[in-house]
Design a protein around this motif. Structure first.
Motif, PDB file in Angstrom:
ATOM      1  N   CYS A 293       0.847  -1.198   0.000  1.00  7.55           N
ATOM      2  CA  CYS A 293       0.000   0.000   0.000  1.00  7.55           C
ATOM      3  C   CYS A 293       0.876   1.240   0.000  1.00  7.55           C
ATOM      4  CB  CYS A 293      -0.840  -0.050   1.278  1.00  7.55           C
ATOM      5  SG  CYS A 293      -1.799   1.421   1.637  1.00  7.55           S
ATOM      6  N   HIS A 294       0.304   2.356  -0.400  1.00  4.06           N
ATOM      7  CA  HIS A 294       1.074   3.599  -0.382  1.00  4.06           C
ATOM      8  C   HIS A 294       1.547   3.953   1.032  1.00  4.06           C
ATOM      9  CE1 HIS A 294       2.204   7.086  -2.926  1.00  4.06           C
ATOM     10  NE2 HIS A 294       2.476   7.551  -1.723  1.00  4.06           N
ATOM     11  N   SER A 295       0.791   3.543   2.041  1.00  2.00           N
ATOM     12  CA  SER A 295       1.209   3.808   3.428  1.00  2.00           C
ATOM     13  C   SER A 295       2.509   3.082   3.758  1.00  2.00           C
ATOM     14  CB  SER A 295       0.136   3.370   4.418  1.00  2.00           C
ATOM     15  OG  SER A 295      -1.043   4.063   4.164  1.00  2.00           O
TER      16      SER A 295
ATOM     17  N   GLY B 215      -4.909   2.013  -5.375  1.00  5.25           N
ATOM     18  CA  GLY B 215      -5.691   0.938  -4.772  1.00  5.25           C
ATOM     19  C   GLY B 215      -6.819   1.463  -3.904  1.00  5.25           C
ATOM     20  N   VAL B 216      -6.569   2.522  -3.152  1.00  6.06           N
ATOM     21  CA  VAL B 216      -7.597   3.057  -2.257  1.00  6.06           C
ATOM     22  C   VAL B 216      -8.627   3.865  -3.060  1.00  6.06           C
ATOM     23  CG1 VAL B 216      -8.039   4.464  -0.203  1.00  6.06           C
ATOM     24  CG2 VAL B 216      -5.944   3.097  -0.334  1.00  6.06           C
ATOM     25  N   GLY B 217      -8.151   4.766  -3.918  1.00  3.79           N
ATOM     26  CA  GLY B 217      -9.055   5.623  -4.686  1.00  3.79           C
ATOM     27  C   GLY B 217      -9.994   4.825  -5.578  1.00  3.79           C
TER      28      GLY B 217
ATOM     29  N   ILE C 116      -9.533  11.695 -10.989  1.00  5.57           N
ATOM     30  CA  ILE C 116      -8.482  12.671 -11.287  1.00  5.57           C
ATOM     31  C   ILE C 116      -7.140  12.120 -10.811  1.00  5.57           C
ATOM     32  CG2 ILE C 116      -7.672  15.025 -10.826  1.00  5.57           C
ATOM     33  CD1 ILE C 116     -10.743  15.628 -10.180  1.00  5.57           C
ATOM     34  N   ASP C 117      -6.156  12.147 -11.708  1.00  5.77           N
ATOM     35  CA  ASP C 117      -4.835  11.629 -11.329  1.00  5.77           C
ATOM     36  C   ASP C 117      -3.787  12.370 -12.128  1.00  5.77           C
ATOM     37  OD1 ASP C 117      -2.501   9.755 -10.920  1.00  5.77           O
ATOM     38  OD2 ASP C 117      -4.044   8.567  -9.919  1.00  5.77           O
ATOM     39  N   ILE C 118      -2.560  12.391 -11.621  1.00  6.47           N
ATOM     40  CA  ILE C 118      -1.468  12.985 -12.400  1.00  6.47           C
ATOM     41  C   ILE C 118      -0.958  11.997 -13.449  1.00  6.47           C
ATOM     42  CG2 ILE C 118      -0.581  14.683 -10.731  1.00  6.47           C
ATOM     43  CD1 ILE C 118       1.358  12.545  -9.731  1.00  6.47           C
TER      44      ILE C 118
ATOM     45  N   VAL D  12      -0.826  -0.824  -9.342  1.00 11.43           N
ATOM     46  CA  VAL D  12      -1.868  -0.462  -8.378  1.00 11.43           C
ATOM     47  C   VAL D  12      -1.616  -1.255  -7.096  1.00 11.43           C
ATOM     48  CG1 VAL D  12      -4.353  -0.392  -7.913  1.00 11.43           C
ATOM     49  CG2 VAL D  12      -3.507   0.183 -10.179  1.00 11.43           C
ATOM     50  N   ARG D  13      -1.925  -2.534  -7.103  1.00 15.27           N
ATOM     51  CA  ARG D  13      -1.659  -3.349  -5.912  1.00 15.27           C
ATOM     52  C   ARG D  13      -0.817  -4.550  -6.289  1.00 15.27           C
ATOM     53  NH1 ARG D  13      -2.677   0.029  -2.273  1.00 15.27           N
ATOM     54  NH2 ARG D  13      -3.722  -0.563  -0.357  1.00 15.27           N
ATOM     55  N   GLN D  14       0.349  -4.664  -5.701  1.00 11.16           N
ATOM     56  CA  GLN D  14       1.172  -5.855  -5.818  1.00 11.16           C
ATOM     57  C   GLN D  14       0.966  -6.644  -4.529  1.00 11.16           C
ATOM     58  OE1 GLN D  14       1.914  -5.916  -9.035  1.00 11.16           O
ATOM     59  NE2 GLN D  14       4.109  -6.211  -8.845  1.00 11.16           N
TER      60      GLN D  14
HETATM   61  N1  APR Z   1      -3.398  14.609  -7.838  1.00 16.05           N
HETATM   62  C1  APR Z   1      -4.060  13.479  -8.188  1.00 16.05           C
HETATM   63  N2  APR Z   1      -3.518  12.258  -8.062  1.00 16.05           N
HETATM   64  C2  APR Z   1      -2.291  12.164  -7.555  1.00 16.05           C
HETATM   65  C3  APR Z   1      -1.554  13.302  -7.140  1.00 16.05           C
HETATM   66  C4  APR Z   1      -2.156  14.570  -7.311  1.00 16.05           C
HETATM   67  N3  APR Z   1      -1.537  15.703  -6.974  1.00 16.05           N
HETATM   68  N4  APR Z   1      -0.361  12.867  -6.651  1.00 16.05           N
HETATM   69  C5  APR Z   1      -0.354  11.526  -6.759  1.00 16.05           C
HETATM   70  N5  APR Z   1      -1.514  11.089  -7.308  1.00 16.05           N
HETATM   71  C6  APR Z   1      -1.937   9.729  -7.616  1.00 16.05           C
HETATM   72  C7  APR Z   1      -0.841   8.768  -8.050  1.00 16.05           C
HETATM   73  O1  APR Z   1      -0.508   8.923  -9.404  1.00 16.05           O
HETATM   74  C8  APR Z   1      -1.503   7.409  -7.764  1.00 16.05           C
HETATM   75  O2  APR Z   1      -2.239   6.942  -8.867  1.00 16.05           O
HETATM   76  O3  APR Z   1      -2.452   9.137  -6.431  1.00 16.05           O
HETATM   77  C9  APR Z   1      -2.449   7.720  -6.608  1.00 16.05           C
HETATM   78  C10 APR Z   1      -2.032   7.069  -5.295  1.00 16.05           C
HETATM   79  O4  APR Z   1      -2.156   5.709  -5.472  1.00 16.05           O
HETATM   80  P1  APR Z   1      -1.244   4.627  -4.728  1.00 16.05           P
HETATM   81  O5  APR Z   1       0.179   5.052  -4.752  1.00 16.05           O
HETATM   82  O6  APR Z   1      -1.629   3.297  -5.259  1.00 16.05           O
HETATM   83  O7  APR Z   1      -1.723   4.803  -3.190  1.00 16.05           O
HETATM   84  P2  APR Z   1      -2.865   4.036  -2.370  1.00 16.05           P
HETATM   85  O8  APR Z   1      -2.288   2.783  -1.831  1.00 16.05           O
HETATM   86  O9  APR Z   1      -4.120   4.001  -3.152  1.00 16.05           O
HETATM   87  O10 APR Z   1      -3.024   5.026  -1.146  1.00 16.05           O
HETATM   88  C11 APR Z   1      -3.523   6.329  -1.346  1.00 16.05           C
HETATM   89  O11 APR Z   1      -4.339   6.495   0.860  1.00 16.05           O
HETATM   90  O12 APR Z   1      -4.012   4.987   2.579  1.00 16.05           O
HETATM   91  C12 APR Z   1      -3.648   6.192   2.034  1.00 16.05           C
HETATM   92  O13 APR Z   1      -1.449   6.581   2.782  1.00 16.05           O
HETATM   93  C13 APR Z   1      -2.197   6.179   1.676  1.00 16.05           C
HETATM   94  O14 APR Z   1      -1.918   8.441   1.058  1.00 16.05           O
HETATM   95  C14 APR Z   1      -2.119   7.147   0.561  1.00 16.05           C
HETATM   96  C15 APR Z   1      -3.484   7.091  -0.086  1.00 16.05           C
END
Ligand code: APR
Ligand code: ZN
Ligand code: ZN
Length: 374
Positions: A48-50, A204-206, A224-226, A368-370
């Protein structure tokens, strides 16, 4: 018993992690299960991103620690007094194991439990015990889960039984990604049919927030994503529109699509820039739900008079504001009924030796999720 685990000794090592190696794969000792504890054989653990935030040292942890806070497995032994699960049960592991008796727990808000907040910070199980060591030296637990290991000692409150028909590498993602993303929509926002939502961060969370918004009957679901490579899966899972976070007229585009702004904006990237855009494209009277863990110390300013006049609501949602034993069975049912195809979030599986490299892939937004198969 001896087991293999991914142990972190130091936070803040430089990228690429494949070279600096924040997780060391080692043989460690696991004791227990003691009274009231459960031994789980881990069969899947999501990255996870965390975990990236933990490796980067955004929050200090008690070290060394066995990583991993999202997982699933099979109960192999229960300690004295455990009645909630038995040997052979398939379980999802979650970090939310409320004490059941503090004020937040009584108010059905176990994510705010006073007891787990304290034990998490100390790297102990919620009963105050530590069960991992190496050569007699202590190794700590991560959020009462530590799923980057062949086995885990957990408390029954951290375990939710799952139908053995659900593959355990998919079940693993329910422990954090699903519960956090879906719960932000169902529990925190309580989106109603016909409302509009925007989701910042299609990881994964979004993407779980997107699927939950679709189940809730949201009319426009704007992802929305970068990173535009996230868009096709996001559309498949429910986004009606996908927009680049870097587009100069993002706010205008969203306002045009939604007759003046969204009812709910979910910030699920942990980014300050995303949070600021989320506030701007939420309509008057709408709500901004902050889900991603930002950097500690990030501060926001908001005009006092506008807060009054526009009646926007800002709220946080931690771990989907969940009650695990209520919510996880519901989400698992959505998966089994085909309404929440969580399996599509799994980009691939990995073994211990690929863990550090996979931190880099997640950091670069390439997966996304490994899921670790210990
Ligand atoms: N605007 C939009 N999207 C963004 C931005 C931004 N400024 N910066 C990063 N992203 C996108 C990334 O490109 C990626 O697709 O946010 C997404 C984050 O996804 P993951 O890295 O897979 O993270 P995830 O495990 O989903 O966790 C997301 O939730 O649990 C919390 O701490 C965790 O902050 C993290 C968030
Ligand atoms: Zn409590
Ligand atoms: Zn997580």
């Amino acid at each position: 018993m001896k087991m293999t685990a991914a142990v972190m000794y130091e936070q803040g090592l430089p990228t690429p992690y494949a070279e600096s190696g924040p997780f060391r794969i080692e043989e460690v000792d696991l004791e227990g299960p003691g009274e009231g504890e459960v031994l789980v054989e881990v069969r899947g653990a999501g990255l996870c991103h965390s975990d990236l935030s933990q490796v980067a040292g955004i929050r200090k942890r008690t070290l060394p620690v066995v990583g991993g806070h999202e997982g699933a497995g099979i109960v192999r032994e229960v300690g004295k007094g455990v009645t909630q699960v038995k040997e052979g049960d398939h379980v999802v592991m979650t970090v939310v194991a409320g004490c059941g008796c503090c004020r937040p727990c009584i108010e059905s808000r176990p994510v705010l439990c006073n007891g787990i907040t304290a034990s998490r910070a100390q790297g102990l199980l919620a009963n105050g015990m530590r069960r991992i060591s190496r050569n007699g030296e202590p190794i700590y637990h991560y959020s009462g889960v530590s799923s980057f290991a062949q086995y885990a000692i957990t408390l029954p409150g951290s375990l939710i039984k799952v139908d053995p028909a659900v593959p355990l590498d998919v079940a693993a993602m329910f422990g954090c990604a699903v519960v956090t993303g879906a719960g932000s929509v169902f529990n925190a926002a309580q989106v109603r049919p016909g409302q509009n939502v925007a989701v910042f961060g299609l990881g994964g969370v979004g993407l779980n927030a997107v699927m939950a918004a679709r189940i809730s009957g949201a009319s426009e679901i704007i992802g929305i994503d970068i990173n535009e490579s996230k868009f096709s899966l996001a559309r498949e899972l429910g986004c009606t529109h996908t927009l680049s976070a870097t587009s100069a007229d993002l706010v205008t585009q969203v306002k045009d699509l939604t007759n003046g702004g969204v009812d709910f904006a979910f910030e699920v990237s942990g980014s300050k820039a995303a949070m600021q855009s989320a506030v701007a494209l939420t309509r008057k009277g709408g709500q901004v739900v902050c889900v991603g863990l930002g950097a500690f110390g990030d501060m926001y300013q908001y005009d006092h008079a506008s807060l009054v006049a526009d009646e926007k609501v800002f709220r946080g949602s931690f771990m989907g504001s969940c009650v695990p034993e209520r919510d996880l069975p519901r989400y698992l049912k959505f998966f089994q009924d085909g309404k929440m195809p969580v399996d599509k979030l799994k980009s691939g599986t990995m073994c211990f030796d690929q863990l550090n490299h996979n931190l880099d892939l997640l950091d670069r937004g390439e997966v996304v999720r490994q899921v670790l198969l210990p």
